[in-house]
Structure formats: C-alpha cells, structure tokens
Design an enzyme around this catalytic site. Structure first.
Site, short mmCIF file in Angstrom:
data_model
loop_
_atom_site.label_atom_id
_atom_site.label_comp_id
_atom_site.label_asym_id
_atom_site.label_seq_id
_atom_site.Cartn_x
_atom_site.Cartn_y
_atom_site.Cartn_z
N GLY A 48 31.18 17.79 106.24
CA GLY A 48 30.92 18.06 107.65
C GLY A 48 29.24 18.09 107.73
N ARG A 95 33.54 11.79 104.12
CA ARG A 95 34.34 12.40 103.36
C ARG A 95 35.18 11.27 102.45
NH1 ARG A 95 34.79 17.76 105.16
NH2 ARG A 95 34.33 18.05 107.32
N ASP A 142 32.56 23.38 99.84
CA ASP A 142 33.36 23.54 98.42
C ASP A 142 33.71 22.14 98.02
OD1 ASP A 142 34.99 23.47 100.72
OD2 ASP A 142 36.57 24.17 99.31
N THR A 167 27.30 24.21 105.54
CA THR A 167 28.65 24.40 106.60
C THR A 167 28.38 25.46 107.38
OG1 THR A 167 30.77 24.94 106.30
CG2 THR A 167 29.56 25.64 104.59
N ASP A 227 30.79 27.13 108.54
CA ASP A 227 31.76 28.05 108.34
C ASP A 227 31.32 29.40 107.70
OD1 ASP A 227 33.47 26.14 109.50
OD2 ASP A 227 34.19 25.37 107.76
N ASP A 230 31.72 30.09 104.64
CA ASP A 230 32.79 30.67 103.72
C ASP A 230 32.71 30.50 102.31
OD1 ASP A 230 33.18 27.80 104.13
OD2 ASP A 230 35.20 27.92 104.55
N ARG A 233 37.78 26.43 110.76
CA ARG A 233 39.09 26.09 110.00
C ARG A 233 39.72 27.36 109.67
NH1 ARG A 233 36.87 22.41 105.11
NH2 ARG A 233 35.12 23.81 104.97
#
Length: 323
Positions: free
Chosen positions: A11, A72, A103, A126, A128, A130, A172
């Site tokens: 992303g 992707r 990741d 990212t 996120d 995370d 997510r």
C-alpha cells in the site's frame, strides 16, 4: 557496490516519495548508480527499470503516493517469480536493494535475498504503524492528521443535528490510527481490535453522556474491530439507543493520500539516508527504523506485525477524557 535498486511495494503511504528522494541522492553522493523499479515486485519481475539521477527526484518531497508506483505481487511469492526477478537484477547490474513498504515487502525481500544473494535494506512505509522495530512508520503521522481533520468537520454536523457518528478508520487489524486519532479529535468512544468491544458498554457510556446533556457523540472504529465494521457496530448500538439519529462515515483510502506532514518528510529522509548507507556498509536483510529518536536496524525476521503492543496508558487516558 556500484549500483543499487529502489522500489516501493504494498500500500502507498504519504512520505514514500521523500524516502525515494533520500535514497537516490544519498546513493549518488556516495558514487553509486541508482535504478528505480516501477510497479513494486511486479515491475521487478518484468524488468521495469529506469535510471535515476538527482534531478529525477526533484520536486517530489511534498507529493503523496509514490512516483515509482506500487503493487501487490502474487508472482513474487513463487520460486519462478523470484528467479525471474534475480535474472532481471543480474542483467541490470543491481547489487543491492532498498525497499520501502510493510511486512509483506520485507518478507519478499528476505526470500529474494536467499535465492539471489543480493542484499536488501528496508524502510517502513505504511500508515498502519504496526511494524516491530520502529516507533513510527512513514505515512502514519499524515494519516492521523487526515483523520483528525475529517472528524473535526464531522463533529460540526453531529453537534448541529444531535447525531451519533460512527467514523471508521483504516489500520486493518491494528488500532493505532483509531486510538491516537480518537484522542486527538476528542472522540467520545474508541473501538479497536486490541481491546474487546462491548456494545453494552458503549451504550452505557452514551446514556451517561446524554444525562450530562451531551447532544452528539463521535465514535471512532478501527476497520478490523468487528466483522461488518462500523456499520455493524452502529446497527447494534442504535438498536439500544433509538433516541439518537446515527450516521456512519468511512474515511477509507483518503487516509493513504495527500501531502505528507513535515514529520513524515523528515522521518522518510532520515530513514532513506540511513538505509542507503547501511547497504553500502554491507548490512543486509534489515529494516531501518526510529526508536527513541535514534536510527536502529531490525532483522526482517523480527519486523512482523502483531509484535507491537497498543499503549494501554493511552487507552485508559482516552476513557478518562471522554467520561
């Protein structure tokens, strides 16, 4: 080492262009050639390479998205795809790689290194936030500010119409965007996957607020909190709080776009320089990150999601401030 490649994968995230800029100019500063790989790992397999000079990255630090495009790639998950990427890299003379992504990007880089022997250094890109091995990922700060700006506008409407607004944010299965944007926007409730959501608890807090003459509520919902997302949560809550009109707003991919904040530009620049110089020094299969304001390197094998714990203190603070 004479030539390196740089790509973005997964992303997109605001600040990726700033990282590309830092990689290209740092490599050139140290006398290396740089190849930009367009379209992520798909472009790698297809040999979609472009030479990059200092001028190639002029006027991009302020731009969202990625000038190298991203994807992707299912083919890169196969041995055949990895071998084809190796062949294209060898033909182009690429001796090292800087990869900007999450990741999945680093997992692919590790597998490619094992089959090709070409060293890679990762940069966490990212929204996120995370990934284990860094306090901040590129794009996270910009995404937070995008959410807060949207919620501030939604609150005007919520207050004007005595409404209950459920605002779904990305992340997510991680609640970092929801938690911090919820605190920053003064949300009355924050629902994240890391803390079990009780519909009855949400209803009780709404009722307690109504008794204090609160006429509107903002509830921030992480997209991975419950199957059905904010729409399902809104349905269950409003069945028990029929005295409020409710609306659902899904901010969606707006969070992935836009001009990166100053923080993200500086973070991307620092990590881009550090990753490139680490590659030159011979480091391999590690991610450059920022912990306690210092550059650190973490092996790809440890940069997985779900190793980063939510800050329980922030979650408790959110409950106190919204009570």
């Amino acid at each position: 080492m004479k030539k390196i490649g740089v790509l973005t994968s997964g992303g997109d995230a605001p600040g990726m262009n700033a990282a590309i800029r830092a990689v290209v100019r740092t490599a050139i500063y140290h006398g290396l050639e740089v190849v930009g790989i367009r379209g992520g790992y798909e472009g790698f397999i297809d040999g979609n390479f472009i030479p990059m000079e200092a001028g190639s990255v002029s006027d991009i630090i302020q731009r969202g998205g990625t000038i190298l495009k991203t994807s992707r790639s299912e083919r890169f998950r196969t041995k055949e795809g990895l071998l084809e990427a190796k062949r294209k890299a060898v033909e182009a003379g690429i001796e090292g790689m800087v990869l900007i992504g999450g990741d999945g990007t680093f997992k692919g880089a590790r597998e490619f290194s094992e089959i090709s022997g070409i060293h890679s250094i990762g940069i966490p890109g990212t929204i996120d936030n995370d990934l284990f091995g860094t306090d901040y990922t590129i794009g996270y700060d910009t995404a937070l500010n995008t959410v807060i700006e949207a919620v501030d506008k939604i609150r005007d409407t919520a207050s004007s119409h005595h409404r209950l607004f459920f605002v779904e944010v990305m992340g997510r299965d991680a609640g970092f965007i929801a938690l911090n944007s919820g605190i920053g926007s003064g949300a009355e409730e924050i629902l994240i996957p890391e803390a079990k959501t009780s519909i009855d608890d949400v209803v009780q807090r709404i009722e307690a607020g109504r008794k204090r003459n609160k006429s509107s509520f903002i509830i921030i919902v992480a997209e991975g909190d419950m199957p059905g997302g904010a729409y399902e949560i809104a349905k269950q809550v409003t069945e028990k709080c029929a005295y409020f009109e409710s609306r659902v707003t899904v901010i969606g991919h707006m969070q992935r776009g836009g001009t990166p904040t100053c923080f993200d530009r500086i973070l991307a620049s620092r990590l881009g320089v550090a990753a490139t110089e680490a590659l030159i020094e011979g480091r391999a299969n590690e991610m450059a990150g920022l912990i306690n304001h210092q550059i650190v390197f973490t092996p790809f094998t440890k940069t997985r999601k779900h190793l980063v714990d939510i800050n329980e203190g922030l979650l408790n603070m959110a409950h106190i401030l919204s009570s």
